[in-house]
Scaffold this active site. Structure first.
Site, PDB file in Angstrom:
ATOM      1  CG  HIS A  14      22.163 102.904  58.442  1.00 17.89           C
ATOM      2  ND1 HIS A  14      23.498 103.040  58.125  1.00 17.89           N
ATOM      3  CD2 HIS A  14      22.107 102.737  59.786  1.00 17.89           C
ATOM      4  CE1 HIS A  14      24.217 102.981  59.242  1.00 17.89           C
ATOM      5  NE2 HIS A  14      23.397 102.790  60.253  1.00 17.89           N
ATOM      6  CG  ASP A  74      26.964 105.104  46.867  1.00 18.36           C
ATOM      7  OD1 ASP A  74      26.324 105.388  47.893  1.00 18.36           O
ATOM      8  OD2 ASP A  74      27.095 105.881  45.914  1.00 18.36           O
ATOM      9  CE1 TYR A 157      14.195 108.122  42.166  1.00 21.18           C
ATOM     10  CE2 TYR A 157      15.918 106.940  43.352  1.00 21.18           C
ATOM     11  CZ  TYR A 157      15.286 108.115  43.027  1.00 21.18           C
ATOM     12  OH  TYR A 157      15.739 109.295  43.557  1.00 21.18           O
TER      13      TYR A 157
END
Ligand code: ITT
Length: 197
Positions: A14, A74, A157
């Site tokens: 998502h 992930d 990041y």
């Protein structure tokens, strides 16, 4: 290792930044793909204790809900001087609003004047079939945390991460240059070699 032989696949994320990068990496190999957002698939709670557990959990949930082979990612940033934080909690450091300016400021504050700025990004890709079978691949890129933030490319990041050997951040890199060296691209190479060719 099981090969992917279907014509379509679900990108079980998502996160739009990830979906954009995975789509670019995937397009030479898979004729048609959907994102979990497009299919309105539920966002599973990431209850795993590792990148691998969370990637497999997300890929299996999407494969079960959609009936199609699904690829989950992930990933996260591990800062050595912070004992590997934010690690698997990288998304959660952005808070409810997923505000990465807040998360980057937290890293900067936590590092203080520590001389060790070394860090690495990790990406675990899990490819899962509706019967629950999963294949898992891991990639890394090593570098340093810089401050102030630089660049508006990428996501998360990227503005504070500078890969070893570069003097620009991921936030300043063209997407194609990030794809040549990133943690996601390195995991993706293994996926291609083992399952997509
Ligand atoms: P999904 O679970 O739906 O895929 P998410 O954002 O929650 O989305 P993760 O739990 O894997 O995904 O969190 C990874 C976080 O790590 C992500 O939100 C980014 O902030 C960061 N991250 C991962 N890859 C990155 C990259 O290439 N550049 C910058 N930040 C990255």
């Amino acid at each position: 290792m099981r090969k992917f032989k279907d014509c379509e696949l679900v990108i079980a994320t998502h996160n739009q930044g990830k979906a954009r990068e995975i789509s670019a990496l995937l397009s030479p190999y898979v004729p048609k793909f959907y994102t979990a957002g497009e299919l309105d698939l539920p966002e599973p709670e990431e209850t795993g204790a590792s990148f691998v557990e969370n990637a497999v959990l997300k890929a299996r949930a999407a494969a079960q809900a959609s009936g199609k082979v699904s690829l989950a990612d992930d990933s996260g940033l591990a800062v050595n001087a912070l004992g590997g934080d934010p690690g698997i909690y990288s998304a959660r450091w952005g808070g409810e609003d997923k505000d990465f300016n807040v998360a980057m400021q937290k890293i900067h504050d936590a590092l203080g004047d520590n001389e060790d700025r070394s860090a690495h990004f990790v990406c675990v890709l899990a490819l899962a079939w509706p019967d629950g079978h999963a294949e898992v691949f891991e990639g890394f890129v090593h570098g340093n945390i810089v401050w102030p933030k630089r660049g508006a490319q990428g996501f998360g990041y990227d503005p504070i991460f500078q890969a070893n050997g570069y003097d620009i951040t991921f936030g300043e890199m063209q997407p194609s240059d990030k794809h040549a060296i990133s943690h996601r691209a390195n995991a993706f190479k293994l996926l291609v070699k083992n399952c997509l060719r």
